[in-house]
Design a protein around this motif. Sequence first.
Motif, PDB file in Angstrom:
ATOM      1  N   LYS A 127       0.808  -1.224   0.000  1.00 12.35           N
ATOM      2  CA  LYS A 127       0.000   0.000   0.000  1.00 12.35           C
ATOM      3  C   LYS A 127       0.839   1.272   0.000  1.00 12.35           C
ATOM      4  O   LYS A 127       0.419   2.314   0.508  1.00 12.35           O
ATOM      5  N   THR A 128       2.018   1.200  -0.621  1.00 10.60           N
ATOM      6  CA  THR A 128       2.861   2.399  -0.728  1.00 10.60           C
ATOM      7  C   THR A 128       2.257   3.407  -1.696  1.00 10.60           C
ATOM      8  O   THR A 128       2.636   4.578  -1.658  1.00 10.60           O
ATOM      9  N   ASP A 129       1.318   2.961  -2.528  1.00 15.56           N
ATOM     10  CA  ASP A 129       0.626   3.902  -3.410  1.00 15.56           C
ATOM     11  C   ASP A 129      -0.319   4.801  -2.616  1.00 15.56           C
ATOM     12  O   ASP A 129      -0.643   5.909  -3.037  1.00 15.56           O
ATOM     13  N   LEU A 130      -0.716   4.349  -1.427  1.00 18.42           N
ATOM     14  CA  LEU A 130      -1.612   5.123  -0.568  1.00 18.42           C
ATOM     15  C   LEU A 130      -0.858   5.899   0.513  1.00 18.42           C
ATOM     16  O   LEU A 130      -1.364   6.899   1.019  1.00 18.42           O
ATOM     17  N   SER A 131       0.306   5.403   0.881  1.00 16.65           N
ATOM     18  CA  SER A 131       1.137   6.061   1.886  1.00 16.65           C
ATOM     19  C   SER A 131       2.599   5.725   1.603  1.00 16.65           C
ATOM     20  O   SER A 131       3.007   4.574   1.752  1.00 16.65           O
ATOM     21  N   ALA A 132       3.364   6.719   1.211  1.00 22.31           N
ATOM     22  CA  ALA A 132       4.761   6.500   0.834  1.00 22.31           C
ATOM     23  C   ALA A 132       5.706   6.420   2.031  1.00 22.31           C
ATOM     24  O   ALA A 132       6.873   6.073   1.877  1.00 22.31           O
ATOM     25  N   GLN A 133       5.226   6.739   3.198  1.00 18.74           N
ATOM     26  CA  GLN A 133       6.078   6.731   4.389  1.00 18.74           C
ATOM     27  C   GLN A 133       5.569   5.716   5.402  1.00 18.74           C
ATOM     28  O   GLN A 133       4.361   5.592   5.568  1.00 18.74           O
ATOM     29  N   PRO A 134       6.444   5.014   6.062  1.00 20.24           N
ATOM     30  CA  PRO A 134       7.891   5.034   5.964  1.00 20.24           C
ATOM     31  C   PRO A 134       8.362   4.502   4.605  1.00 20.24           C
ATOM     32  O   PRO A 134       7.680   3.707   3.969  1.00 20.24           O
ATOM     33  N   SER A 135       9.545   4.918   4.237  1.00 19.92           N
ATOM     34  CA  SER A 135      10.137   4.486   2.968  1.00 19.92           C
ATOM     35  C   SER A 135      10.916   3.188   3.180  1.00 19.92           C
ATOM     36  O   SER A 135      11.187   2.789   4.319  1.00 19.92           O
ATOM     37  N   ALA A 136      11.294   2.561   2.086  1.00 18.64           N
ATOM     38  CA  ALA A 136      12.116   1.346   2.173  1.00 18.64           C
ATOM     39  C   ALA A 136      13.414   1.655   2.920  1.00 18.64           C
ATOM     40  O   ALA A 136      13.900   0.831   3.701  1.00 18.64           O
ATOM     41  N   GLU A 137      13.955   2.846   2.712  1.00 18.72           N
ATOM     42  CA  GLU A 137      15.179   3.240   3.428  1.00 18.72           C
ATOM     43  C   GLU A 137      14.923   3.337   4.929  1.00 18.72           C
ATOM     44  O   GLU A 137      15.768   2.934   5.739  1.00 18.72           O
ATOM     45  N   ASP A 138      13.764   3.867   5.325  1.00 20.13           N
ATOM     46  CA  ASP A 138      13.412   3.931   6.752  1.00 20.13           C
ATOM     47  C   ASP A 138      13.361   2.527   7.352  1.00 20.13           C
ATOM     48  O   ASP A 138      13.868   2.297   8.451  1.00 20.13           O
ATOM     49  N   TYR A 139      12.767   1.595   6.626  1.00 24.43           N
ATOM     50  CA  TYR A 139      12.698   0.216   7.114  1.00 24.43           C
ATOM     51  C   TYR A 139      14.100  -0.399   7.184  1.00 24.43           C
ATOM     52  O   TYR A 139      14.412  -1.132   8.127  1.00 24.43           O
ATOM     53  N   ALA A 140      14.930  -0.117   6.204  1.00 24.83           N
ATOM     54  CA  ALA A 140      16.301  -0.637   6.218  1.00 24.83           C
ATOM     55  C   ALA A 140      17.057  -0.118   7.439  1.00 24.83           C
ATOM     56  O   ALA A 140      17.798  -0.869   8.092  1.00 24.83           O
ATOM     57  N   ASN A 141      16.867   1.157   7.767  1.00 23.15           N
ATOM     58  CA  ASN A 141      17.515   1.711   8.955  1.00 23.15           C
ATOM     59  C   ASN A 141      17.016   1.027  10.224  1.00 23.15           C
ATOM     60  O   ASN A 141      17.794   0.764  11.148  1.00 23.15           O
ATOM     61  N   LEU A 142      15.731   0.743  10.280  1.00 24.40           N
ATOM     62  CA  LEU A 142      15.171   0.025  11.419  1.00 24.40           C
ATOM     63  C   LEU A 142      15.783  -1.374  11.523  1.00 24.40           C
ATOM     64  O   LEU A 142      16.125  -1.832  12.617  1.00 24.40           O
ATOM     65  N   MET A 143      15.937  -2.042  10.394  1.00 28.06           N
ATOM     66  CA  MET A 143      16.499  -3.389  10.394  1.00 28.06           C
ATOM     67  C   MET A 143      17.937  -3.392  10.906  1.00 28.06           C
ATOM     68  O   MET A 143      18.362  -4.338  11.564  1.00 28.06           O
ATOM     69  N   GLU A 144      18.674  -2.331  10.593  1.00 29.15           N
ATOM     70  CA  GLU A 144      20.049  -2.205  11.090  1.00 29.15           C
ATOM     71  C   GLU A 144      20.079  -2.281  12.615  1.00 29.15           C
ATOM     72  O   GLU A 144      20.983  -2.866  13.199  1.00 29.15           O
ATOM     73  N   LYS A 145      19.075  -1.677  13.270  1.00 26.98           N
ATOM     74  CA  LYS A 145      19.002  -1.700  14.735  1.00 26.98           C
ATOM     75  C   LYS A 145      18.822  -3.124  15.262  1.00 26.98           C
ATOM     76  O   LYS A 145      19.191  -3.426  16.383  1.00 26.98           O
ATOM     77  N   PHE A 146      18.227  -3.992  14.439  1.00 19.71           N
ATOM     78  CA  PHE A 146      18.046  -5.398  14.808  1.00 19.71           C
ATOM     79  C   PHE A 146      19.224  -6.248  14.337  1.00 19.71           C
ATOM     80  O   PHE A 146      19.227  -7.455  14.537  1.00 19.71           O
ATOM     81  N   GLY A 147      20.189  -5.621  13.684  1.00 13.99           N
ATOM     82  CA  GLY A 147      21.316  -6.368  13.148  1.00 13.99           C
ATOM     83  C   GLY A 147      20.953  -7.198  11.935  1.00 13.99           C
ATOM     84  O   GLY A 147      21.599  -8.190  11.635  1.00 13.99           O
ATOM     85  N   LEU A 148      19.908  -6.793  11.219  1.00  5.62           N
ATOM     86  CA  LEU A 148      19.428  -7.526  10.052  1.00  5.62           C
ATOM     87  C   LEU A 148      19.557  -6.676   8.794  1.00  5.62           C
ATOM     88  O   LEU A 148      19.444  -5.456   8.857  1.00  5.62           O
ATOM     89  N   ARG A 149      19.753  -7.350   7.674  1.00  4.04           N
ATOM     90  CA  ARG A 149      19.798  -6.672   6.372  1.00  4.04           C
ATOM     91  C   ARG A 149      18.992  -7.468   5.347  1.00  4.04           C
ATOM     92  O   ARG A 149      19.535  -7.917   4.333  1.00  4.04           O
ATOM     93  N   PRO A 150      17.704  -7.611   5.598  1.00  7.13           N
ATOM     94  CA  PRO A 150      16.897  -8.396   4.651  1.00  7.13           C
ATOM     95  C   PRO A 150      16.558  -7.587   3.412  1.00  7.13           C
ATOM     96  O   PRO A 150      16.559  -6.351   3.445  1.00  7.13           O
ATOM     97  N   PRO A 151      16.254  -8.266   2.321  1.00 12.86           N
ATOM     98  CA  PRO A 151      15.703  -7.556   1.176  1.00 12.86           C
ATOM     99  C   PRO A 151      14.376  -6.907   1.587  1.00 12.86           C
ATOM    100  O   PRO A 151      13.587  -7.510   2.318  1.00 12.86           O
ATOM    101  N   ILE A 152      14.151  -5.686   1.131  1.00  8.65           N
ATOM    102  CA  ILE A 152      12.924  -4.950   1.412  1.00  8.65           C
ATOM    103  C   ILE A 152      12.370  -4.489   0.076  1.00  8.65           C
ATOM    104  O   ILE A 152      13.043  -3.731  -0.635  1.00  8.65           O
ATOM    105  N   LEU A 153      11.181  -4.958  -0.267  1.00  5.04           N
ATOM    106  CA  LEU A 153      10.585  -4.620  -1.555  1.00  5.04           C
ATOM    107  C   LEU A 153       9.209  -4.012  -1.365  1.00  5.04           C
ATOM    108  O   LEU A 153       8.435  -4.488  -0.529  1.00  5.04           O
ATOM    109  N   GLU A 154       8.914  -2.998  -2.135  1.00  2.00           N
ATOM    110  CA  GLU A 154       7.558  -2.458  -2.184  1.00  2.00           C
ATOM    111  C   GLU A 154       6.780  -3.336  -3.150  1.00  2.00           C
ATOM    112  O   GLU A 154       7.212  -3.537  -4.286  1.00  2.00           O
TER     113      GLU A 154
END
Length: 180
Positions: A127-154
């Motif tokens: 549903k990124t067409d309805l709400s662009a935020q958080p962005s994939a980059e925001d999610y990637a930054n969150l994943m860094e806090k968990f020590g994870l680097r998964p693929p993130i796709l819209e």
Amino acid sequence: MRQQDNKIIFTGPVGAGKTTAIGSISEIAPVKTDARASDMTLARKAETTVALDYGRLSLEGGVRVHLYGTPGQERFDFMWEIVSQGALGLIVLVDNTRPNPSADLQFFLTAFKALLNDAPLVIGVTKTDLSAQPSAEDYANLMEKFGLRPPILEIDPRDGDDVRQLLMALLFSIDPGLEG
């Protein structure tokens, strides 16, 4: 990947698109356990998964991928561990229109922590067409806090090609030698 049967789990909050995603790529009519919503879920959709969803894909060489979708409500969390047993990977779908999709993602990462100790993760943002935020980059930054680097796709869970890309990202994480 196992030679014959492989299990992949789709999870995420209510309305993220788990049932739809499985239905868009399953080669069999998906098994759904939807019932009329009777709680706060009714504000988001009329029906909701109450047990699990199931679909199947066949890959080359007779390899089968069994797709299981969990219910999104926390009251069904007792099922998540059961369904996760023997799973090779986890796909978390995050609905970008929910009030706090980053908190939703954190919740599901914590809930499936035991599985993630042994299995790869891929995140699909819907549903990124309805709400662009958080962005994939925001999610990637969150994943860094968990020590994870998964693929993130819209993705759009109604689009089989989008869901196949999500699934292939997970399968390549499991077995980088897979052929597309």
